[in-house]
Design an enzyme around this catalytic site. Structure first.
Site: not given
Length: 237
Positions: A88, A121-122, A158, A194
């Protein structure tokens, strides 16, 4: 022995949430783990995010609690068998981790008590040295960009390679990382494409997943790595 599974992205094109890394997660979590503590702080709707994560982990055979469902985030981390922090907005995530006073506690439990840590991710960003190389917009202001520090380098989830056919005239991801490295104290940055995952077990780091990574070190040309390559040298920075 610290055990980290740092995933570039939760959803890979053409598949569902965590589908591309479920086998890696199941292999990573020890048989002693029955329940995972999930931090949905990177998104606004924590209940919906927890429901999504719970469904995925239930399918893998694990129970999952949202940390916000507990009266005390501190007590929830103290009791956690494993920790998963999802993706997020990285700035919102890190600010909330500091607000809840659990940054140092997570570091202690993962590095000294062998609690497995999964980030996506985050959640991968905040596991590193700092969030300086996140792709996200600073929609809120954490007290510092210093992250949990489970590894001594940064990760750019990413990661996108320059597209020679693109008409976009803004900086590429590579250019932005090189701008970060204009500062003498900046650590290495691992660009995880990714589908790429970094597995850390003690002093050993191994690239996993379906795609490769690009390592940026200040003053040097970027180096390509592929799944199963050894990146343990990064842990000694």
């Amino acid at each position: 022995m610290r055990r980290l599974l740092l995933i570039s992205n939760s959803t890979l094109h053409g598949s569902g949430y965590l589908d591309h890394c479920k086998e890696q997660i199941k292999s990573f979590l020890s048989s002693s783990v029955q329940k995972v503590l999930f931090a949905p702080y990177a998104l606004h709707d924590r209940d919906a995010y927890t429901k999504l994560a719970r469904t995925a982990f239930n399918e893998m055979g694990y129970d999952l609690d949202g940390i916000h469902e507990h009266k005390s985030a501190v007590e929830a981390v103290k009791a956690a068998q494993a920790i998963f922090i999802g993706g997020g907005n990285t700035f919102r995530l890190l600010k909330t981790l500091y607000d809840e006073k659990i940054v140092e506690l997570i570091r202690e439990r993962v590095t000294n008590e062998n609690v497995p840590y999964i980030g996506s991710s985050a959640g991968t960003n905040v596991a590193t040295h700092s969030i300086n190389t996140t792709n996200d917009m600073p929609i809120v202001h954490p007290p510092t960009f210093d992250a949990i520090g489970l590894v001594p380098f940064n990760i750019n989830p990413h990661y996108l390679d320059p597209d020679p056919n693109s008409k976009h005239m803004g900086e590429t991801r590579e250019a932005r990382i090189k701008q970060y490295h204009e500062y003498e104290t900046s650590p290495p940055v691992l660009g995880l494409r990714e589908g790429c995952i970094l597995l850390v077990e003690g002093d050993k780091a191994t690239l996993k997943g379906k795609t490769g990574a690009r390592l940026f070190v200040r003053g040097k040309e970027p180096v390509e790595y592929q799944p199963d390559d050894d990146l343990s040298a990064l842990l000694s920075n």
